[in-house]
Design an enzyme around this catalytic site. Structure first.
Site, short mmCIF file in Angstrom:
data_model
loop_
_atom_site.label_atom_id
_atom_site.label_comp_id
_atom_site.label_asym_id
_atom_site.label_seq_id
_atom_site.Cartn_x
_atom_site.Cartn_y
_atom_site.Cartn_z
N ASP A 1 0.84 -1.19 0.00
CA ASP A 1 0.00 0.00 0.00
C ASP A 1 0.88 1.25 0.00
O ASP A 1 1.86 1.33 0.76
CB ASP A 1 -0.90 -0.02 1.25
CG ASP A 1 -1.83 1.16 1.32
OD1 ASP A 1 -2.70 1.29 0.44
OD2 ASP A 1 -1.68 1.97 2.26
N GLU B 1 1.61 0.34 -4.90
CA GLU B 1 1.13 1.62 -5.40
C GLU B 1 2.30 2.61 -5.45
O GLU B 1 2.65 3.21 -4.44
CB GLU B 1 0.03 2.17 -4.48
CG GLU B 1 -1.24 1.37 -4.49
CD GLU B 1 -2.28 1.97 -3.58
OE1 GLU B 1 -3.39 2.30 -4.04
OE2 GLU B 1 -2.00 2.12 -2.37
#
Length: 649
Positions: A350, A379
């Site tokens: 994340d 990400e």
């Protein structure tokens, strides 16, 4: 150092002046950082005849182990730990079999402050993660718990399905007994009221290779003491990184049930031929003041600005400092633990763009020693951080992180428009001048020079956050007929599944999942987030299309090439204008001709006169080579559909 006088001898709040002093003396002091790096094992290191407790706390003057009477009893004993000769860690050994011993740490600092903390390396915890528990992990293994799945022989064949565990089975129509639980995810022979498969049987039928679960570690905002939690959360609020989330277990009060049941789930997925990816959130914590990082070594694990405030590149109030040796070590230790102990097959980071490239490369190296086919991606957004631009693990530096994947928002936005604007349009629903962007990204950005190989590119159009694709298409055209919405949706998913790189599907995307127009549903109720298992029957043709596209991708090597050299050699963009993208693929002894038609009308596709084999045409996929066209020089295809023709040389 300023004398700090806490108002209570427990968890405390830190003022910015005090933090500034701590940061200057600890966090930014390279001598401190290097001198106090500890490479060894930390936590409660169990064996049947003793347990060694090791805590890294170089700024504490004294550390005690607090021993409790059972998991939920009163404090029974506190033991002063010994400081190691090099002053890096505090240690203590308790003889005997201590499986189940419940403990915390009390840290006393030189200025008189006292913090009580969980063990940052806790592998088992009590309900709501309030206390740490010693665990003999061998006793948590399910029957027939063996080795990891064999290495995946060809990563280019991976197809990822992103899933929230609770969403998966909480629907009353799921046909599952243990709704929203680890065990519910693996109940076989579950069906909806129409008799269609749900749960793990459905995933097997769909044909994906990897199931990516949103966070499964212990997170803070769901009350585990309630049998049917009133709260909902995706899980991006870390509390104890080393233990599973208790609300997913059948008994959150037992520290070991959650471990065993998570292992049972993974074992069943592996037995079904499905690999498991874990979404990990090392970029921030939920509550800094009460987190074990900050309670054990205040000021070290987080980034701050020049006035002592937490940096906020993550947008959630704090950023961890992966560039510091012990934070990097923690991330590497944690990922390695999940891979070894739980046989996890991949990790999705994340907000990876908040981390540094050295950390991600170190993680990759550690995973390679376990299984080189473990997927690692994240990400890689361009987030604010005080790190220099060439240090951050974002998409701009992907080439510096071989075999660390990045989500490709270039294709996402080319297909459906800006993800932050409900009515923004893309290639599939009327935007002009997106054709070149679509073509380049379908080829995994072959000419961008940002990646080392196509497998670094995660191709997607929808994920758990932001609008579902269906809701975004509806927002742009609220009065459009359902058939056109469906065709546009299918066109986008088809492009994703036929793109170079690794395709990624959000759970329910294959049956046009809706969240009733809610953009970010991280804390919305089950009624919004649940997978509607009746919808798979309503959109059966779309589900079958996805199943067969996955099969076609798997059997056709031209749709999953492994290198950019192969892409350049074998694929040519022959047209990219007027809402049409066409590509020619050159195989060994045959060619593929691919047309993506985003026009709102029928399209006549001219071809060189001859006989062809239809592989995809008018929303159908043909897996054998028997669907011959006869001799033709053109093909008529429907609006918002894909054509794939095959011709032998």
């Amino acid at each position: 150092m300023k004398q700090y006088n806490p108002t209570s001898q427990s968890e405390i709040k830190y003022d910015y002046n005090y933090l500034t002093t701590i940061i200057n003396q600890i966090s930014h002091d390279s001598v401190f950082v290097e001198r106090n790096y500890y490479p060894g094992k930390l936590g409660a290191i169990y064996s049947k005849d003793k347990t060694e407790f090791k805590l890294w706390a170089p700024t504490a003057s004294q550390v005690e182990i607090l021993i409790y009477d059972g998991h939920y009893g009163v404090l029974k004993e506190n033991i002063v730990m010994a400081r190691s000769n090099d002053d890096k860690i505090f240690t203590h050994t308790i003889e005997g079999d201590n499986h189940g011993l419940t403990y915390r740490y009390r840290l006393i600092f030189f200025d008189g402050r006292v913090n009580t903390s969980n063990d940052p390396y806790a592998r088992a915890v009590t309900v709501n993660g309030q206390r740490s528990v010693v665990v003999d992990l061998d006793r948590t293994n399910p029957d027939n718990w063996g080795e990891r799945m064999p290495e995946m022989d060809d990563i280019s064949k991976a197809v990822i399905y992103e899933l929230h565990l609770r969403d998966f089975t909480v629907d009353s129509d799921s046909g599952v007994t243990h709704k929203g639980k680890f065990l519910g995810a693996i109940e076989e022979n579950a069906t909806n009221p129409n008799g269609s498969s749900t749960g793990i049987d459905y995933l097997k039928e769909l044909g994906v290779t990897h199931v990516e679960f949103l966070p499964l570690f212990d997170y803070q905002t769901v009350d585990e003491t309630v049998e049917k939690p009133r709260e909902y959360n995706w899980g991006y609020d870390p509390q104890n990184y080393g233990a599973p989330e208790g609300s997913y277990s059948t008994n959150p009060y037992d520290p070991f049930t959650r471990i065993k049941e998570m292992k049972q789930m993974i074992q069943a997925f592996h037995d079904a031929g499905l690999r498991v990816i874990m979404d990990v959130v090392y970029n921030h914590v939920y509550e800094v003041d009460n987190h074990s990082f900050h309670l054990t070594v205040p000021g070290y694990f987080f980034r701050y600005n020049d006035v002592g405030q937490f940096t906020n590149g993550t947008g959630v109030g704090n950023d961890t400092a992966s560039e510091r040796y012990m934070m990097r070590k923690y991330i590497v230790d944690s990922v390695s633990y999940w891979a070894k102990e739980y046989h996890i097959d991949g990790f999705r980071f994340d907000l990876m763009g908040i981390h540094d490239t050295t950390t991600m490369n170190t993680v990759r190296k550690a995973l390679d020693e376990i299984d080189p086919s473990i997927l690692l991606f994240g990400e890689g957004w361009d987030l604010y951080t005080p790190l220099s631009e060439n240090m951050v693990a974002n998409h701009n530096n992907a080439v510096l992180m071989p075999r660390v994947g990045q989500f490709n928002d270039g294709l996402r936005e080319a297909l459906k428009g800006n993800d932050f604007e409900a009515t923004a349009r893309g290639f599939i629903n009327g935007a002009w001048h997106m054709e070149q962007q679509v073509a380049q990204n379908v080829l995994a950005g072959v000419d961008f020079g940002s990646y080392n190989d196509p497998q670094q590119v995660i191709q997607y159009v929808e994920a758990h956050d932001n609008f579902t694709l269906y809701d975004k298409l509806r927002a742009a055209d609220p009065n459009l007929d359902e058939n056109t919405i469906t065709k546009r949706h299918e066109l986008a998913t088809t492009i994703i599944l036929l793109s170079q790189g690794i395709p990624f599907i959000h759970a329910g995307q294959e049956f046009l999942r809706t969240k009733n127009g809610i953009r970010d549903s991280y804390n919305k109720p089950d009624a919004i987030n649940k997978l509607d298992w009746l919808r798979q029957d309503e959109y059966r043709e779309s589900v079958e299309l996805v199943k067969n596209l996955i099969k076609l991708r798997n059997q056709e090597p031209l749709f999953h090439l492994s290198t950019y050299e192969e892409i350049k050699e074998r694929i040519e963009v022959t047209r990219a204008d007027y809402q049409i993208v066409q590509l020619t693929y050159r195989g060994d002894g045959y060619k593929l001709f691919v047309t993506f038609n985003a026009q709102g009308n029928m399209l006549n596709v001219p071809v060189k006169k001859g006989e062809y084999i239809k592989k995809v045409n008018n929303r159908r996929v043909y897996l054998d080579d028997n669907n011959l066209t006869g001799e033709i020089d053109n093909v008529l295809i429907d609006s918002y559909t894909t054509l794939v023709l095959k011709k032998f040389d």
